[in-house]
Every structure is written in structure tokens, then in C-alpha cells.
Design a protein around this motif. Sequence first.
Motif, PDB file in Angstrom:
ATOM      1  N   LEU A 224       0.819  -1.217   0.000  1.00  0.00           N
ATOM      2  CA  LEU A 224       0.000   0.000   0.000  1.00  0.00           C
ATOM      3  C   LEU A 224       0.854   1.268   0.000  1.00  0.00           C
ATOM      4  O   LEU A 224       0.321   2.375   0.010  1.00  0.00           O
ATOM      5  CB  LEU A 224      -0.936   0.003   1.210  1.00  0.00           C
ATOM      6  N   GLY A 225       2.163   1.105   0.008  1.00  0.00           N
ATOM      7  CA  GLY A 225       3.061   2.256  -0.048  1.00  0.00           C
ATOM      8  C   GLY A 225       3.475   2.806   1.302  1.00  0.00           C
ATOM      9  O   GLY A 225       4.024   3.908   1.384  1.00  0.00           O
ATOM     10  N   ALA A 226       3.256   2.059   2.363  1.00  0.00           N
ATOM     11  CA  ALA A 226       3.602   2.534   3.704  1.00  0.00           C
ATOM     12  C   ALA A 226       5.109   2.488   3.932  1.00  0.00           C
ATOM     13  O   ALA A 226       5.804   1.615   3.417  1.00  0.00           O
ATOM     14  CB  ALA A 226       2.903   1.686   4.761  1.00  0.00           C
ATOM     15  N   ASN A 227       5.580   3.440   4.708  1.00  0.00           N
ATOM     16  CA  ASN A 227       6.969   3.448   5.153  1.00  0.00           C
ATOM     17  C   ASN A 227       6.984   2.736   6.509  1.00  0.00           C
ATOM     18  O   ASN A 227       6.765   3.338   7.550  1.00  0.00           O
ATOM     19  CB  ASN A 227       7.470   4.883   5.277  1.00  0.00           C
ATOM     20  N   VAL A 228       7.230   1.418   6.468  1.00  0.00           N
ATOM     21  CA  VAL A 228       7.156   0.574   7.662  1.00  0.00           C
ATOM     22  C   VAL A 228       8.539   0.441   8.282  1.00  0.00           C
ATOM     23  O   VAL A 228       9.514   0.154   7.583  1.00  0.00           O
ATOM     24  CB  VAL A 228       6.606  -0.830   7.317  1.00  0.00           C
ATOM     25  N   LYS A 229       8.591   0.654   9.569  1.00  0.00           N
ATOM     26  CA  LYS A 229       9.825   0.461  10.329  1.00  0.00           C
ATOM     27  C   LYS A 229       9.636  -0.771  11.201  1.00  0.00           C
ATOM     28  O   LYS A 229       8.614  -0.924  11.864  1.00  0.00           O
ATOM     29  CB  LYS A 229      10.135   1.677  11.212  1.00  0.00           C
ATOM     30  N   ILE A 230      10.632  -1.652  11.196  1.00  0.00           N
ATOM     31  CA  ILE A 230      10.571  -2.897  11.950  1.00  0.00           C
ATOM     32  C   ILE A 230      11.599  -2.817  13.070  1.00  0.00           C
ATOM     33  O   ILE A 230      12.735  -2.388  12.853  1.00  0.00           O
ATOM     34  CB  ILE A 230      10.860  -4.108  11.045  1.00  0.00           C
ATOM     35  N   PHE A 231      11.185  -3.253  14.257  1.00  0.00           N
ATOM     36  CA  PHE A 231      12.041  -3.167  15.420  1.00  0.00           C
ATOM     37  C   PHE A 231      12.146  -4.520  16.102  1.00  0.00           C
ATOM     38  O   PHE A 231      11.172  -5.263  16.191  1.00  0.00           O
ATOM     39  CB  PHE A 231      11.498  -2.140  16.421  1.00  0.00           C
ATOM     40  N   ASP A 232      13.343  -4.789  16.598  1.00  0.00           N
ATOM     41  CA  ASP A 232      13.620  -6.011  17.344  1.00  0.00           C
ATOM     42  C   ASP A 232      14.033  -5.590  18.744  1.00  0.00           C
ATOM     43  O   ASP A 232      14.758  -4.607  18.917  1.00  0.00           O
ATOM     44  CB  ASP A 232      14.753  -6.776  16.659  1.00  0.00           C
ATOM     45  N   SER A 233      13.570  -6.314  19.735  1.00  0.00           N
ATOM     46  CA  SER A 233      13.960  -6.010  21.102  1.00  0.00           C
ATOM     47  C   SER A 233      14.676  -7.197  21.700  1.00  0.00           C
ATOM     48  O   SER A 233      14.581  -8.318  21.220  1.00  0.00           O
ATOM     49  CB  SER A 233      12.744  -5.679  21.954  1.00  0.00           C
ATOM     50  N   ASP A 234      15.346  -6.935  22.776  1.00  0.00           N
ATOM     51  CA  ASP A 234      16.067  -7.972  23.480  1.00  0.00           C
ATOM     52  C   ASP A 234      15.768  -7.798  24.954  1.00  0.00           C
ATOM     53  O   ASP A 234      15.899  -6.697  25.488  1.00  0.00           O
ATOM     54  CB  ASP A 234      17.560  -7.816  23.203  1.00  0.00           C
ATOM     55  N   GLU A 235      15.377  -8.876  25.607  1.00  0.00           N
ATOM     56  CA  GLU A 235      15.029  -8.772  27.020  1.00  0.00           C
ATOM     57  C   GLU A 235      16.210  -8.307  27.861  1.00  0.00           C
ATOM     58  O   GLU A 235      16.040  -7.836  28.981  1.00  0.00           O
ATOM     59  CB  GLU A 235      14.508 -10.096  27.553  1.00  0.00           C
ATOM     60  N   PHE A 236      17.417  -8.416  27.325  1.00  0.00           N
ATOM     61  CA  PHE A 236      18.587  -7.999  28.078  1.00  0.00           C
ATOM     62  C   PHE A 236      18.960  -6.549  27.800  1.00  0.00           C
ATOM     63  O   PHE A 236      19.941  -6.045  28.310  1.00  0.00           O
ATOM     64  CB  PHE A 236      19.769  -8.922  27.775  1.00  0.00           C
ATOM     65  N   GLY A 237      18.159  -5.884  26.971  1.00  0.00           N
ATOM     66  CA  GLY A 237      18.379  -4.473  26.688  1.00  0.00           C
ATOM     67  C   GLY A 237      18.034  -3.627  27.898  1.00  0.00           C
ATOM     68  O   GLY A 237      17.508  -4.092  28.895  1.00  0.00           O
ATOM     69  N   GLN A 238      18.325  -2.371  27.804  1.00  0.00           N
ATOM     70  CA  GLN A 238      18.035  -1.478  28.924  1.00  0.00           C
ATOM     71  C   GLN A 238      16.555  -1.161  28.965  1.00  0.00           C
ATOM     72  O   GLN A 238      15.894  -1.101  27.946  1.00  0.00           O
ATOM     73  CB  GLN A 238      18.849  -0.203  28.790  1.00  0.00           C
ATOM     74  N   GLY A 239      16.034  -0.951  30.150  1.00  0.00           N
ATOM     75  CA  GLY A 239      14.614  -0.668  30.302  1.00  0.00           C
ATOM     76  C   GLY A 239      13.822  -1.946  30.118  1.00  0.00           C
ATOM     77  O   GLY A 239      14.357  -3.047  30.162  1.00  0.00           O
ATOM     78  N   THR A 240      12.538  -1.801  29.923  1.00  0.00           N
ATOM     79  CA  THR A 240      11.687  -2.969  29.737  1.00  0.00           C
ATOM     80  C   THR A 240      12.074  -3.688  28.448  1.00  0.00           C
ATOM     81  O   THR A 240      12.324  -4.875  28.429  1.00  0.00           O
ATOM     82  CB  THR A 240      10.205  -2.560  29.679  1.00  0.00           C
ATOM     83  N   PHE A 241      12.093  -2.960  27.363  1.00  0.00           N
ATOM     84  CA  PHE A 241      12.550  -3.511  26.094  1.00  0.00           C
ATOM     85  C   PHE A 241      13.330  -2.433  25.355  1.00  0.00           C
ATOM     86  O   PHE A 241      12.879  -1.306  25.230  1.00  0.00           O
ATOM     87  CB  PHE A 241      11.372  -3.970  25.223  1.00  0.00           C
ATOM     88  N   ASN A 242      14.485  -2.795  24.868  1.00  0.00           N
ATOM     89  CA  ASN A 242      15.325  -1.872  24.135  1.00  0.00           C
ATOM     90  C   ASN A 242      15.191  -2.195  22.650  1.00  0.00           C
ATOM     91  O   ASN A 242      15.790  -3.143  22.168  1.00  0.00           O
ATOM     92  CB  ASN A 242      16.779  -2.021  24.596  1.00  0.00           C
ATOM     93  N   TYR A 243      14.369  -1.437  21.937  1.00  0.00           N
ATOM     94  CA  TYR A 243      14.124  -1.706  20.524  1.00  0.00           C
ATOM     95  C   TYR A 243      15.219  -1.125  19.651  1.00  0.00           C
ATOM     96  O   TYR A 243      15.679  -0.012  19.881  1.00  0.00           O
ATOM     97  CB  TYR A 243      12.788  -1.101  20.088  1.00  0.00           C
ATOM     98  N   GLN A 244      15.595  -1.904  18.650  1.00  0.00           N
ATOM     99  CA  GLN A 244      16.518  -1.435  17.635  1.00  0.00           C
ATOM    100  C   GLN A 244      15.894  -1.702  16.272  1.00  0.00           C
ATOM    101  O   GLN A 244      15.325  -2.779  16.046  1.00  0.00           O
ATOM    102  CB  GLN A 244      17.854  -2.163  17.724  1.00  0.00           C
ATOM    103  N   GLU A 245      16.013  -0.725  15.388  1.00  0.00           N
ATOM    104  CA  GLU A 245      15.443  -0.899  14.056  1.00  0.00           C
ATOM    105  C   GLU A 245      16.262  -1.919  13.280  1.00  0.00           C
ATOM    106  O   GLU A 245      17.490  -1.937  13.346  1.00  0.00           O
ATOM    107  CB  GLU A 245      15.426   0.434  13.301  1.00  0.00           C
ATOM    108  N   ILE A 246      15.545  -2.789  12.559  1.00  0.00           N
ATOM    109  CA  ILE A 246      16.195  -3.766  11.692  1.00  0.00           C
ATOM    110  C   ILE A 246      15.605  -3.631  10.295  1.00  0.00           C
ATOM    111  O   ILE A 246      14.528  -3.072  10.115  1.00  0.00           O
ATOM    112  CB  ILE A 246      16.036  -5.213  12.207  1.00  0.00           C
ATOM    113  N   SER A 247      16.305  -4.166   9.323  1.00  0.00           N
ATOM    114  CA  SER A 247      15.817  -4.108   7.948  1.00  0.00           C
ATOM    115  C   SER A 247      14.788  -5.205   7.709  1.00  0.00           C
ATOM    116  O   SER A 247      14.678  -6.165   8.470  1.00  0.00           O
ATOM    117  CB  SER A 247      16.982  -4.285   6.971  1.00  0.00           C
TER     118      SER A 247
END
Length: 118
Positions: free
Chosen positions: A66-89
Motif C-alpha cells: 500500500l506504499g507505507a513506510n514501515v519500520k521494523i524493530f527487534d527487542s532484546d530482554e537484556f536491553g536497557q529498560g523494559t525492552f530496548n528496541y533497535q530498528e532492523i531491515s
Amino acid sequence: MSTMAIKILPDGPVSKYIVPIRKSTGLGITDIKNKIENKDLLAETDADDIDEMENLKDLVDDLIKLGANVKIFDSDEFGQGTFNYQEISYEEFKNNIGRLKEILEELQDYDDAVSDED
């Protein structure tokens, strides 16, 4: 537990994205609009659940079509805070699903081999 999540960066009317998001997430129209406009996460899923991951991939594929600019994020339970999201391709996202499928197949093969020994 690792989590995958997506968000859409608005680049025009958000109305064309509502149907697939609502179908996939069960969110209300107002919630969807607010999340997109506020650049909040739209959908989150357990990264270890192959069915949920494939459903999220289907949603991402529909939104991209549909032409959306979608950003995908991965988290790791060992990241800082509750979940530390990092953008992935998108490719990394697909690779994560592929690896998860391979692991599940290997576990199934192992279970089958063990049960055959009994």
C-alpha cells in the motif's frame, strides 16, 4: 523473551492502512490513527512464536504494497529498560523468521528421532 514490533511513518493519508492493521491487530480505527500520527508501535509480537511472526510479516507485506513506510524493530530482554528496541531491515526480519523455522524443524527432527528410539 524477544519481541518484534512495527510502526508506520506517515507520508500521507493514513486511512488506506487502517483495514489491514485493524484486521491483523484488532485495534480500533481511532487507536490506529493515533498510533500512526504519534509514531507509536502498531503491532508487537513474540519473536519466538513462528505463527505470530508470519502474521506480522503478512501485515508488513500488505502495508508495503500500500506504499507505507514501515519500520521494523527487534527487542532484546537484556536491553536497557523494559525492552530496548533497535530498528532492523526487512531482510533481517525475514532472516529471523527463516532461522526460527529452521530451529523448529531441527527440534521436531530431534523429537522424532528420540521418540523412534523408544
